[in-house]
Write a protein that holds these residues in place. Sequence first.
Motif, short mmCIF file in Angstrom:
data_model
loop_
_atom_site.label_atom_id
_atom_site.label_comp_id
_atom_site.label_asym_id
_atom_site.label_seq_id
_atom_site.Cartn_x
_atom_site.Cartn_y
_atom_site.Cartn_z
N ASP A 1 4.05 -7.89 -7.84
CA ASP A 1 3.95 -7.97 -9.29
C ASP A 1 3.21 -6.76 -9.87
O ASP A 1 2.64 -5.95 -9.13
CB ASP A 1 3.29 -9.29 -9.72
N ALA A 2 3.24 -6.64 -11.17
CA ALA A 2 2.65 -5.48 -11.85
C ALA A 2 1.14 -5.41 -11.64
O ALA A 2 0.58 -4.30 -11.49
CB ALA A 2 2.98 -5.52 -13.33
N PHE A 3 0.47 -6.56 -11.63
CA PHE A 3 -0.98 -6.56 -11.41
C PHE A 3 -1.32 -5.97 -10.05
O PHE A 3 -2.17 -5.09 -9.93
CB PHE A 3 -1.54 -7.98 -11.53
N THR A 4 -0.64 -6.45 -9.03
CA THR A 4 -0.90 -5.98 -7.66
C THR A 4 -0.58 -4.50 -7.53
O THR A 4 -1.38 -3.73 -6.97
CB THR A 4 -0.09 -6.80 -6.65
N ALA A 5 0.56 -4.09 -8.04
CA ALA A 5 0.95 -2.68 -7.96
C ALA A 5 -0.06 -1.80 -8.67
O ALA A 5 -0.45 -0.74 -8.16
CB ALA A 5 2.34 -2.49 -8.55
N GLY A 6 -0.48 -2.22 -9.86
CA GLY A 6 -1.46 -1.44 -10.62
C GLY A 6 -2.79 -1.36 -9.91
O GLY A 6 -3.43 -0.30 -9.88
N LEU A 7 -3.23 -2.46 -9.35
CA LEU A 7 -4.50 -2.49 -8.63
C LEU A 7 -4.47 -1.59 -7.41
O LEU A 7 -5.39 -0.81 -7.17
CB LEU A 7 -4.85 -3.93 -8.24
N ARG B 1 -13.46 -5.62 -4.65
CA ARG B 1 -13.92 -6.96 -5.02
C ARG B 1 -12.85 -7.68 -5.83
O ARG B 1 -12.52 -8.85 -5.56
CB ARG B 1 -15.22 -6.88 -5.81
N LEU B 2 -12.28 -6.98 -6.80
CA LEU B 2 -11.24 -7.57 -7.64
C LEU B 2 -10.03 -7.96 -6.79
O LEU B 2 -9.46 -9.05 -6.97
CB LEU B 2 -10.84 -6.57 -8.72
N ALA B 3 -9.66 -7.09 -5.87
CA ALA B 3 -8.53 -7.40 -4.99
C ALA B 3 -8.82 -8.66 -4.17
O ALA B 3 -7.95 -9.54 -4.05
CB ALA B 3 -8.24 -6.21 -4.07
N ALA B 4 -10.00 -8.75 -3.62
CA ALA B 4 -10.38 -9.91 -2.81
C ALA B 4 -10.35 -11.19 -3.64
O ALA B 4 -9.87 -12.24 -3.17
CB ALA B 4 -11.76 -9.72 -2.18
N GLU B 5 -10.83 -11.12 -4.86
CA GLU B 5 -10.84 -12.29 -5.74
C GLU B 5 -9.44 -12.80 -6.06
O GLU B 5 -9.26 -13.98 -6.35
CB GLU B 5 -11.58 -11.98 -7.05
N HIS B 6 -8.47 -11.88 -6.03
CA HIS B 6 -7.10 -12.25 -6.40
C HIS B 6 -6.15 -12.29 -5.20
O HIS B 6 -4.93 -12.39 -5.37
CB HIS B 6 -6.57 -11.29 -7.46
N GLY B 7 -6.72 -12.21 -4.00
CA GLY B 7 -5.89 -12.32 -2.80
C GLY B 7 -4.96 -11.16 -2.56
O GLY B 7 -3.92 -11.33 -1.92
N VAL B 8 -5.33 -9.98 -3.06
CA VAL B 8 -4.48 -8.80 -2.87
C VAL B 8 -4.87 -8.13 -1.55
O VAL B 8 -6.05 -7.84 -1.32
CB VAL B 8 -4.65 -7.81 -4.04
N GLU B 9 -3.89 -7.88 -0.69
CA GLU B 9 -4.10 -7.21 0.58
C GLU B 9 -4.30 -5.72 0.34
O GLU B 9 -3.36 -5.02 -0.03
CB GLU B 9 -2.91 -7.45 1.50
N VAL B 10 -5.53 -5.25 0.54
CA VAL B 10 -5.88 -3.87 0.23
C VAL B 10 -5.30 -2.90 1.24
O VAL B 10 -5.02 -1.75 0.90
CB VAL B 10 -7.41 -3.71 0.12
N SER B 11 -5.05 -3.32 2.46
CA SER B 11 -4.50 -2.39 3.46
C SER B 11 -3.17 -1.83 3.00
O SER B 11 -2.77 -0.76 3.42
CB SER B 11 -4.36 -3.07 4.80
N ALA B 12 -2.50 -2.52 2.08
CA ALA B 12 -1.24 -2.02 1.53
C ALA B 12 -1.46 -0.76 0.70
O ALA B 12 -0.54 0.00 0.46
CB ALA B 12 -0.57 -3.09 0.67
N ALA B 13 -2.72 -0.52 0.29
CA ALA B 13 -3.03 0.68 -0.49
C ALA B 13 -3.47 1.81 0.42
O ALA B 13 -3.81 2.88 -0.05
CB ALA B 13 -4.14 0.37 -1.50
N GLY B 14 -3.49 1.57 1.70
CA GLY B 14 -3.92 2.61 2.62
C GLY B 14 -5.41 2.66 2.77
O GLY B 14 -5.98 3.63 3.23
N ALA B 15 -6.09 1.59 2.38
CA ALA B 15 -7.56 1.56 2.46
C ALA B 15 -8.03 1.09 3.79
O ALA B 15 -7.54 0.19 4.38
CB ALA B 15 -8.10 0.66 1.37
#
Length: 57
Positions: free
Chosen positions: A2-8, A43-57
């Motif tokens: 979704d747009a939120f995840t992509a933007g984050l 922190r925001l990603a964790a709160e919303h269940g967004v997998e940060v490794s997808a951002a290369g982090a």
Amino acid sequence: MDAFTAGLLQRIRTAQTDLTRARETGDDFLAEVEQAELDDLHRLAAEHGVEVSAAGA
């Protein structure tokens, strides 16, 4: 994705790039600012269940 995840994830990638650049140029203040931004985004990603490794982090 979704747009939120992509933007984050894009914001995380940008903050990582900016942090690296600040460190490489020796700008300690900017590095601290970018690290704080990156911490907030993780922190925001964790709160919303967004997998940060997808951002290369």
